[in-house]
Design a protein around this motif. Sequence first.
Motif, PDB file in Angstrom:
ATOM      1  N   PRO B 130       0.808  -1.234   0.000  1.00 37.25           N
ATOM      2  CA  PRO B 130       0.000   0.000   0.000  1.00 37.25           C
ATOM      3  C   PRO B 130       0.839   1.282   0.000  1.00 37.25           C
ATOM      4  O   PRO B 130       0.324   2.362  -0.259  1.00 37.25           O
ATOM      5  CB  PRO B 130      -0.830  -0.115   1.283  1.00 37.25           C
ATOM      6  N   GLY B 131       2.152   1.168   0.237  1.00 36.42           N
ATOM      7  CA  GLY B 131       2.995   2.363   0.329  1.00 36.42           C
ATOM      8  C   GLY B 131       3.392   2.963  -1.000  1.00 36.42           C
ATOM      9  O   GLY B 131       4.137   3.944  -1.029  1.00 36.42           O
ATOM     10  N   GLY B 132       2.959   2.402  -2.107  1.00 36.51           N
ATOM     11  CA  GLY B 132       3.353   2.981  -3.384  1.00 36.51           C
ATOM     12  C   GLY B 132       2.818   2.191  -4.548  1.00 36.51           C
ATOM     13  O   GLY B 132       1.890   1.402  -4.409  1.00 36.51           O
ATOM     14  N   ASP B 133       3.411   2.417  -5.715  1.00 34.48           N
ATOM     15  CA  ASP B 133       2.991   1.724  -6.926  1.00 34.48           C
ATOM     16  C   ASP B 133       4.225   1.586  -7.815  1.00 34.48           C
ATOM     17  O   ASP B 133       5.346   1.845  -7.360  1.00 34.48           O
ATOM     18  CB  ASP B 133       1.876   2.500  -7.640  1.00 34.48           C
ATOM     19  N   PHE B 134       4.033   1.211  -9.060  1.00 35.18           N
ATOM     20  CA  PHE B 134       5.175   1.019  -9.947  1.00 35.18           C
ATOM     21  C   PHE B 134       5.967   2.328 -10.118  1.00 35.18           C
ATOM     22  O   PHE B 134       7.205   2.312 -10.131  1.00 35.18           O
ATOM     23  CB  PHE B 134       4.687   0.494 -11.308  1.00 35.18           C
ATOM     24  N   GLY B 135       5.276   3.441 -10.191  1.00 34.56           N
ATOM     25  CA  GLY B 135       5.960   4.736 -10.322  1.00 34.56           C
ATOM     26  C   GLY B 135       6.844   5.021  -9.116  1.00 34.56           C
ATOM     27  O   GLY B 135       7.967   5.514  -9.248  1.00 34.56           O
ATOM     28  N   THR B 136       6.330   4.725  -7.917  1.00 28.48           N
ATOM     29  CA  THR B 136       7.099   4.951  -6.692  1.00 28.48           C
ATOM     30  C   THR B 136       8.332   4.047  -6.680  1.00 28.48           C
ATOM     31  O   THR B 136       9.431   4.463  -6.282  1.00 28.48           O
ATOM     32  CB  THR B 136       6.234   4.642  -5.450  1.00 28.48           C
ATOM     33  N   THR B 137       8.135   2.804  -7.112  1.00 21.10           N
ATOM     34  CA  THR B 137       9.254   1.851  -7.167  1.00 21.10           C
ATOM     35  C   THR B 137      10.329   2.345  -8.131  1.00 21.10           C
ATOM     36  O   THR B 137      11.527   2.266  -7.837  1.00 21.10           O
ATOM     37  CB  THR B 137       8.734   0.457  -7.582  1.00 21.10           C
ATOM     38  N   ILE B 138       9.907   2.864  -9.279  1.00 19.94           N
ATOM     39  CA  ILE B 138      10.870   3.387 -10.254  1.00 19.94           C
ATOM     40  C   ILE B 138      11.582   4.615  -9.679  1.00 19.94           C
ATOM     41  O   ILE B 138      12.796   4.783  -9.839  1.00 19.94           O
ATOM     42  CB  ILE B 138      10.159   3.727 -11.583  1.00 19.94           C
ATOM     43  N   ALA B 139      10.845   5.477  -8.969  1.00 21.37           N
ATOM     44  CA  ALA B 139      11.457   6.662  -8.370  1.00 21.37           C
ATOM     45  C   ALA B 139      12.545   6.242  -7.377  1.00 21.37           C
ATOM     46  O   ALA B 139      13.659   6.773  -7.380  1.00 21.37           O
ATOM     47  CB  ALA B 139      10.391   7.514  -7.676  1.00 21.37           C
ATOM     48  N   ARG B 140      12.232   5.252  -6.538  1.00 21.25           N
ATOM     49  CA  ARG B 140      13.225   4.794  -5.568  1.00 21.25           C
ATOM     50  C   ARG B 140      14.420   4.154  -6.269  1.00 21.25           C
ATOM     51  O   ARG B 140      15.565   4.414  -5.923  1.00 21.25           O
ATOM     52  CB  ARG B 140      12.628   3.786  -4.588  1.00 21.25           C
ATOM     53  N   LEU B 141      14.143   3.320  -7.272  1.00 19.39           N
ATOM     54  CA  LEU B 141      15.224   2.643  -7.971  1.00 19.39           C
ATOM     55  C   LEU B 141      16.132   3.654  -8.671  1.00 19.39           C
ATOM     56  O   LEU B 141      17.355   3.479  -8.704  1.00 19.39           O
ATOM     57  CB  LEU B 141      14.646   1.651  -8.995  1.00 19.39           C
ATOM     58  N   LEU B 142      15.536   4.695  -9.212  1.00 22.17           N
ATOM     59  CA  LEU B 142      16.326   5.734  -9.890  1.00 22.17           C
ATOM     60  C   LEU B 142      17.292   6.402  -8.901  1.00 22.17           C
ATOM     61  O   LEU B 142      18.490   6.518  -9.157  1.00 22.17           O
ATOM     62  CB  LEU B 142      15.393   6.782 -10.512  1.00 22.17           C
ATOM     63  N   VAL B 143      16.752   6.816  -7.759  1.00 21.08           N
ATOM     64  CA  VAL B 143      17.590   7.485  -6.761  1.00 21.08           C
ATOM     65  C   VAL B 143      18.637   6.520  -6.196  1.00 21.08           C
ATOM     66  O   VAL B 143      19.827   6.827  -6.127  1.00 21.08           O
ATOM     67  CB  VAL B 143      16.721   8.051  -5.610  1.00 21.08           C
ATOM     68  N   PHE B 144      18.180   5.329  -5.829  1.00 20.59           N
ATOM     69  CA  PHE B 144      19.061   4.354  -5.187  1.00 20.59           C
ATOM     70  C   PHE B 144      20.211   3.955  -6.113  1.00 20.59           C
ATOM     71  O   PHE B 144      21.376   3.937  -5.704  1.00 20.59           O
ATOM     72  CB  PHE B 144      18.246   3.111  -4.792  1.00 20.59           C
ATOM     73  N   SER B 145      19.891   3.641  -7.365  1.00 20.30           N
ATOM     74  CA  SER B 145      20.949   3.146  -8.259  1.00 20.30           C
ATOM     75  C   SER B 145      21.876   4.280  -8.693  1.00 20.30           C
ATOM     76  O   SER B 145      23.069   4.052  -8.893  1.00 20.30           O
ATOM     77  CB  SER B 145      20.354   2.404  -9.457  1.00 20.30           C
ATOM     78  N   THR B 146      21.351   5.489  -8.821  1.00 26.44           N
ATOM     79  CA  THR B 146      22.206   6.633  -9.151  1.00 26.44           C
ATOM     80  C   THR B 146      23.218   6.875  -8.033  1.00 26.44           C
ATOM     81  O   THR B 146      24.413   7.077  -8.264  1.00 26.44           O
ATOM     82  CB  THR B 146      21.339   7.900  -9.354  1.00 26.44           C
ATOM     83  N   TRP B 147      22.716   6.802  -6.803  1.00 27.83           N
ATOM     84  CA  TRP B 147      23.568   7.015  -5.625  1.00 27.83           C
ATOM     85  C   TRP B 147      24.584   5.892  -5.464  1.00 27.83           C
ATOM     86  O   TRP B 147      25.778   6.117  -5.266  1.00 27.83           O
ATOM     87  CB  TRP B 147      22.649   7.095  -4.396  1.00 27.83           C
ATOM     88  N   ARG B 148      24.126   4.652  -5.603  1.00 27.80           N
ATOM     89  CA  ARG B 148      25.025   3.512  -5.415  1.00 27.80           C
ATOM     90  C   ARG B 148      26.069   3.438  -6.541  1.00 27.80           C
ATOM     91  O   ARG B 148      27.213   3.051  -6.300  1.00 27.80           O
ATOM     92  CB  ARG B 148      24.204   2.222  -5.340  1.00 27.80           C
TER      93      ARG B 148
END
Lengths: 94, 294
Positions: B130-148
């Motif tokens: 319930p905390g998000g959707d595919f868009g939220t997952t992509i937003a997190r993945l974008l930030v996380f992978s850019t940072w990592r």
Amino acid sequence: MSTSWPLWEVFVRGKRGLNHVHVGSLHAPDAEMALRNARDVYTRRNEGVSIWVVKADDITASSPDEKDPFFSPSGDKVYRHPTFYSIPEDVPHL
Amino acid sequence: MSFDNAYESLLGHEDSHWAFGTGFSESLVGVDREIPSTVDAEALAIYCLMLGDDALIMSQRLAEWCSRAPEIEEDIALANIALDLLGQARLLLSRAGDVLGKDEDELAFLRDERGFRNVHLAEIDCGPGPGGDFGTTIARLLVFSTWRLALFSRLRGSADPVLAAVAEKGLKELAYHRDHAAQWAVRLGGGTEESHRRMQAGLDRVWPFVSELFLSHDVESRLGGVAVPAAELKSEVDGVLEAVFSAAGLTRPADAPTPLVAGMAGRDGVHTESMGYLLAEMQHLHRSLPGATW
């Protein structure tokens, strides 16, 4: 949802020097994403070094109805085959 | 095998059929696992737990999409990314285990919540819960992978040979993760009115957890030449994200103070509410059936 994404045919080249070979198809919203999906679906076990994707709609295919006029005439033309040459044993993929 | 064959160079050393895959290699073969005498071993273990837990917990979150992604192709893509991160986690937890005298499974499955050192961004529910959707997952993945990716590109020069080798291997994986997320961000951001709205909402949801990624930690300063100071990564990450936001027509959310829990961050072992549920699911099999294998 699924029906709105077009179908793409995927061709993978296994190694440098070989041809791209048709490996299957998948759905993707556009060509760039099709390439990425193909990478994930068809090359995750080290199968390839190059991928082509082609929109399935853009392929013109021969029809099963035309099988006889298309392919039968070549059936008895043995002289078209290079069977009179000897092929060196160390030439692969010929 | 003939030694004077023009085709040999094209085919490599064996010619088994490509569809079965060839040339697999074990990770980190030949890398010296001795801990350099100049390195603070205790700090190294903590640092490896930090980076390993980021990958482990993010992997667990991505795996939740299995069978639930919008398309089967995307299902496979997210699972692939999750498995890449799980591989990174295994290498890093094993490195921590070299110091702690534990194996990767003990560290992954038998530590309690307070022992985990991942950033909060990795643990929050970004969908399919319930905390998000595919868009939220992509937003997190974008930030996380850019940072990592920014982190690993610097970590290649680490004075710990294992960390350097893990970074070298992970770099190519992370470059793909970032590309995958950026491709989706651009398509969702510039797609329909609804996809744009949800992509922007996803970005707004994860943004409060971004500033934590750049917080300095005590162990980094104990590991000069080994660790990468997190604060160093901010300008590169900002630059990459800005380029994606601009191509995607997305608005960078306003920066806000890091929402710490009782004044402490994930790196200190203090987590958000969702972490306990995540660990319960991730660890229950191993805890119920110790030593279980497939």
